[in-house]
Structures are given as structure tokens and as C-alpha cells.
Design an enzyme around this catalytic site. Structure first.
Site, PDB file in Angstrom:
ATOM      1  CG  ASP A  33      -2.560 -19.890   0.360  1.00 52.95           C
ATOM      2  OD1 ASP A  33      -1.793 -19.689   1.322  1.00 52.95           O
ATOM      3  OD2 ASP A  33      -2.234 -20.581  -0.619  1.00 52.95           O
ATOM      4  CG  ASP A  60      -7.421  -4.051   3.878  1.00 51.50           C
ATOM      5  OD1 ASP A  60      -8.456  -3.960   4.543  1.00 51.50           O
ATOM      6  OD2 ASP A  60      -7.197  -3.376   2.851  1.00 51.50           O
ATOM      7  CE1 TYR A 117      -3.221  -2.807   0.129  1.00 45.57           C
ATOM      8  CE2 TYR A 117      -3.889  -2.118   2.294  1.00 45.57           C
ATOM      9  CZ  TYR A 117      -4.045  -2.940   1.209  1.00 45.57           C
ATOM     10  OH  TYR A 117      -5.034  -3.892   1.222  1.00 45.57           O
ATOM     11  CG  ASP A 172     -13.012  -6.113   6.067  1.00 44.86           C
ATOM     12  OD1 ASP A 172     -12.618  -5.469   7.071  1.00 44.86           O
ATOM     13  OD2 ASP A 172     -13.604  -5.592   5.109  1.00 44.86           O
ATOM     14  CE  LYS A 211       0.750 -17.345  -1.781  1.00 45.88           C
ATOM     15  NZ  LYS A 211      -0.168 -18.493  -1.685  1.00 45.88           N
TER      16      LYS A 211
END
Ligand code: NAD
Length: 356
Positions: free
Chosen positions: A222, A246, A135, A250, A190
Site C-alpha cells: 500500500d 500486476d 493467481y 500498471d 504485505k
């Protein structure tokens, strides 16, 4: 204790008003000052994070933030969009550690899309690094490709990057948080594909050696996304980068039934913090008086705990929220048969009453 109150847009103004009433009902001395942020600030001053708002936030011990954004700003240049205000505040205040608890209240077990036995008693804490990763990484932009599958084609790119100190400080935050809970940390990465996250994994492991009393395990993102819906209670503290955090936070939020229940805290190295609900400005229900103010009220409790050193007052608010849920009061997002449907203002008033 100085609190900057930034309600923002949409339901932000409605839910922050209720949290302010709850804070005012505590017998504590606060100085609260309000300022515009997001679309409201753009409309008034032509910028989503005006200097005066930023200065107020800098001088305060804590910021109580509602939400920003509305579809009507989608055509503005990116730096002028309401959401840039949050990025600007995070960056300027150095808010690198985002705490997102996902707690499933027993009274709301039925509101989750998962089976009650999977989420009853769920209490996990996702710690998301907030000021690095893809980001914020440079360079980024658009260009004409000179290599790859389609040389000559238009392409866009962002840069994923983390420095050692950035990973070290968020790892310390996670291990210290785990010491106050069940002494377990899962670091999500990852590393099998991305060099940035192999580095993340290595650095978190190094820091973990300083916390021999905390069990550390590593999981690919994942798999973590899958395990969160398969067996969420096996997690306790989860620490991860900005983008994975992020998405996972959620996902974890929805395990608990409603995003309208979930608070969040973003802290810097001196415990100055920004406290906001995990949800956005919900333009679809703004102005209808039906938004759930509990996430914001619980964010105010986190503010008392982490930035203002008022643990007893934080617990009073959290207990009052449990009381109103036990009384059967529900806003529309958490309503179920047999409960009493209330609006935003009634819910705020009920929490204030339950405090006393
Ligand atoms: P959203 O979180 O605003 O809403 C998603 C859904 O959840 C909507 O159906 C909404 O009605 C519902 N909802 C959210 N909060 C609720 C509450 N307290 N009570 C009851 N229902 C609630 O996400 P979105 O619709 O994707 O985004 C809307 C705007 O908010 C966009 O402009 C987005 O950029 C912005 N946004 C801001 C923040 C922030 O300020 N930190 C975070 C996320 C999204």
C-alpha cells in the site's frame, strides 16, 4: 535464432507487424514463424492456445507476442478465453520472471499526469514473479460457507502461496538485475497482514546476504503504491509477487505517459523469453491504424538483449525510437500540440528509417 511470432487479437496484429519490419531491417539472421493465439486461435481451432502454437513457442529461442482478448469472448468458459493463452504460455515455458521497465522519455514528460519534475528521467524496473501467488494457488473455487460471517452463504476463494525456491529464484533475478543498474532493490510485500508475504520478506532478506553490494529495503504494497506517485524516482529495481506486481507495474506504466510505450519481458531459467507490450489488445481502437507500436518495438529490443544475446542490435532499436520521438512523431496516445500525428504503420516505418 528462432523467433515465434504470435500477434494475437485486436491491435496485436497491427503492432507486431511493425516490430517484425524493424527486426527484418537489422542485418541479422532470424528464422521467424507466425502462429495464431488468443481469440484468433479460438475462432480457427476452438482453443486459445492450440498445440501447434505451444510447440512452436517451446522450440523457439524467444516469443514475440502482441496481445489477446476481445469483449466478444467474455461469455466463454474461462479455460477457453483468449487471456488463458498467456497463462498457458507462462506456465508451459516456466516464465517466472517478468521485467517491466518504466522509463519516462524526456520528449514525453508532458504526456504524464504527474508533474514533469517528478518523472523527468524516471527509469525504474519492476520485476514481478509470474508463475506463483494467488493467481495459481490451489485450492480455489466456489462453495457454500460453513463458517465465517455468513455460514450457509455462497462464497468464492483463492489460495495465496509461495514456496521457498520460487521466492529465491526471483530474488536472485532482482539482485542480479540491480548489479547492472544502481545496486538497489526494494522488495514489496504485505508482511504485516499476510503470512505468505512475511515468508517472502524473510526469504528475500536471506538471499540478499549473498549480494552485500546491493542495498535491500522492504516496503508494504500500500505504501509502495503511494510512493510510486509521490516520489517515483526513489525506486530503482522493485521486486514483488504476482498480484502486487500486476497492479504496481500498471501504475508505474502510467507514470510514463502512455501504456503504448512500455515493453515487457518474461523469462525462464534458461533465458528463453516471451516479449510483449505491457498493454492489451485495445479493442476500442483495433483496426483504426492508430495504435502505438513502440511498446512492441521496444519489446523486440528486449528480446534481442535478454534471449538472443544481441545487445548492439537492441541498442540500435532503442536509439531509433528516441530519434523518432526527437523528430516530433507521435501516435494519438502520446500526441501533444506542435507534434506530428502519425499512425501505426508510419511510426513503424519511421523507426526502420531511423535504424539506417
Ligand atoms: P488495454 O491495454 O487493451 O487498453 C486500455 C486503454 O489503453 C484503451 O483505451 C486502449 O485504446 C489504450 N491502449 C492500449 N494499448 C495502446 C497502444 N498501443 N496505443 C494506443 N493506445 C493503447 O486494456 P483493456 O481495454 O482493459 O483490455 C482490452 C482487452 O485486452 C481485454 O480483453 C483484456 O483481457 C486484454 N488484455 C490482454 C493483455 C495481454 O494480451 N497481455 C493484457 C491486458 C489486457
Amino acid at each position: 535464432m528462432k523467433i515465434a511470432v504470435l500477434p494475437g487479437d485486436g491491435i496485436g496484429t497491427e503492432i507486431v507487424a511493425e516490430a517484425v519490419k524493424v527486426l527484418q531491417a537489422l542485418d541479422l539472421q532470424f528464422e521467424m514463424e507466425m502462429a495464431l493465439v488468443g481469440g484468433a486461435a479460438y475462432d480457427a481451432y476452438g482453443h486459445p492456445l492450440p498445440d501447434a502454437t505451444l510447440q512452436l513457442a517451446r522450440q523457439a529461442d524467444a516469443v514475440l507476442f502482441g496481445a489477446v482478448g476481445d469483449w466478444k469472448y467474455d461469455t466463454l468458459d474461462r479455460p477457453l478465453r483468449p487471456e488463458q493463452a498467456i497463462l498457458g504460455l507462462r506456465k508451459n515455458l516456466g516464465l517466472f520472471a517478468n521485467f517491466r521497465p518504466a522509463i519516462c522519455y524526456e520528449q514525453l514528460v508532458g504526456a504524464s499526469s504527474l508533474k514533469p519534475e517528478l518523472i523527468g528521467g524516471l527509469d525504474i524496473l519492476i520485476i514481478r514473479e509470474l508463475t506463483g501467488d494467488i493467481y495459481f494457488g490451489q485450492p480455489r473455487g466456489r462453495r457454500v460457507a460453513t463458517d465465517g460471517l455468513f455460514p450457509g452463504a455462497e462464497e468464492a476463494f483463492d489460495t495465496m502461496r509461495y514456496s521457498r525456491p520460487e521466492i529465491e529464484r526471483i530474488a536472485h533475478v532482482a539482485f542480479q538485475a540491480a548489479r547492472k543498474r544502481s545496486h538497489r532493490v526494494t522488495s514489496v510485500d504485505k508482511a504485516n497482514v499476510l503470512e505468505t508475504f512475511q515468508f517472502w520478506k524473510d526469504v528475500v532478506s536471506d538471499i540478499g546476504k549473498q549480494y552485500p553490494d546491493v542495498a535491500l529495503d522492504h516496503m508494504y504494497v500500500d505504501n509502495a503504491a503511494m510512493q510510486l506517485v509521490r516520489e517515483p524516482k526513489k525506486f530503482d529495481v522493485v521486486v514483488t509477487g504476482n498480484m502486487f506486481g500486476d497492479i504496481l507495474s500498471d501504475e508505474a506504466a502510467m507514470l510514463t505517459g502512455s501504456i503504448g510505450m512500455l515493453p515487457s519481458a518474461s523469462l525462464n531459467a534458461s533465458n528463453q523469453g516471451l516479449y510483449e507490450p505491457s498493454h492489451g489488445s485495445a479493442p476500442d481502437i483495433a483496426g483504426k491504424g492508430i495504435a502505438n507500436p513502440l511498446a512492441t518495438i521496444l519489446s523486440a529490443a528486449m528480446m534481442l538483449r535478454y534471449s538472443l544475446n544481441q545487445e548492439a542490435a537492441a541498442q540500435r532499436i532503442e536509439a531509433a525510437v528516441k530519434t523518432v520521438l526527437n523528430q516530433g512523431l507521435r501516435t494519438a496516445d502520446i500526441f501533444s500540440a506542435g507534434m506530428t500525428r502519425v499512425g501505426t504503420v508510419e511510426m513503424g516505418a519511421a523507426v526502420v528509417k531511423a535504424l539506417t
